[in-house]
Design an enzyme around this catalytic site. Structure first.
Site, PDB file in Angstrom:
ATOM      1  N   GLY A 142      42.400  38.333  33.512  1.00 34.39           N
ATOM      2  CA  GLY A 142      42.409  37.350  34.323  1.00 34.39           C
ATOM      3  C   GLY A 142      41.157  36.913  34.446  1.00 34.39           C
ATOM      4  CB  SER A 167      34.658  35.954  35.094  1.00 38.32           C
ATOM      5  OG  SER A 167      33.440  36.485  35.576  1.00 38.32           O
ATOM      6  N   GLY A 182      38.904  40.645  39.785  1.00 39.91           N
ATOM      7  CA  GLY A 182      39.028  42.243  40.122  1.00 39.91           C
ATOM      8  C   GLY A 182      39.492  43.002  38.973  1.00 39.91           C
ATOM      9  CE  LYS A 183      39.141  40.481  33.572  1.00 39.83           C
ATOM     10  NZ  LYS A 183      38.345  39.493  34.150  1.00 39.83           N
ATOM     11  CB  SER A 232      42.265  38.822  26.856  1.00 39.98           C
ATOM     12  OG  SER A 232      42.808  39.222  28.224  1.00 39.98           O
TER      13      SER A 232
END
Length: 214
Positions: free
Chosen positions: A54, A56, A59-60, A128
């Site tokens: 996801g 920046s 909330g990864k 990614s």
């Protein structure tokens, strides 16, 4: 050669990192007597790579560490590989140019495969941005051992969450190759999970745990 290596799909050299030959010569893959299934039996849970992707600020990392905490407290061997953290060590020699981004994911993909083969539940938090790179990491894994989780947070929400001011700097031209602004982000077309982080964190974690530990 192990069965999982033999089963990998073929890609053209230069387009993929999966099928490239090692630079080193006169090497032979060593095979142990313990299988991945043996390790799963020992640990009592499936071994899997959970790949959070996801923008920046989506909330990864927050989600990855919350899932790790829930898994460990539930008795599972889990570990988070975070994009920024990896760039302090293993990938400190890489920047954000397209070739560097691909190499970044190549390296971490190989690390994930090792963690997964060890019996662990490995959780990653990486932007990614390229679908091809994510697909190639998937191809390193046995069928069903790679779960792609799209942390689907709108760009405007990511910018609102940006306490470091990175988006503002990117829009001002102070940061080059910034995904979603000055560099592309290719959203997953068919992820195993799509998470809406406008929901409470606990609900997001529960949704992921239901997929990992049905």
């Amino acid at each position: 050669m192990s069965a999982w290596v033999e089963s990998l799909p073929s890609y053209r050299r230069g387009d993929s990192f999966v099928d490239e030959d090692p630079v080193s010569e006169n090497i032979v893959r060593a095979e142990g007597r313990i299988t991945g299934e043996d390790r799963e039996t020992l640990l009592g849970h499936p071994s899997i790579t959970v790949w959070f992707t996801g923008l920046s600020g989506s909330g990864k990392s927050t989600l990855a560490f919350a899932v790790e905490e829930a898994l460990v407290h539930g008795g599972s061997a889990a570990y988070v590989l975070d994009g920024d953290n990896i760039r302090f060590g293993l990938n400190r020699d890489l920047g954000f140019a397209p070739a560097d981004r691909t190499e970044n994911i190549r390296r971490i993909g190989e690390v994930c495969r090792l963690f997964q083969d060890s019996g662990m539940m490995v959780i990653t938090a990486f932007i990614s941005p390229y679908q091809a790179d994510r697909d190639q990491v998937r191809a390193l894994h046995p069928e069903g051992r790679f779960v792609e989780v799209f942390v689907d947070t709108p760009l405007e929400v990511c910018e609102q969450r940006d306490v470091k001011g990175l988006y503002q700097k990117a829009r001002a031209g102070e940061i080059a190759e910034f995904s979603g602004i000055s560099a592309p982000y290719e959203a997953p077309t068919n992820p195993e999970l799509r998470i809406d982080t406008s929901k409470p964190l606990a609900e997001c974690v529960a949704e992921i745990l239901a997929r990992l530990l049905p």
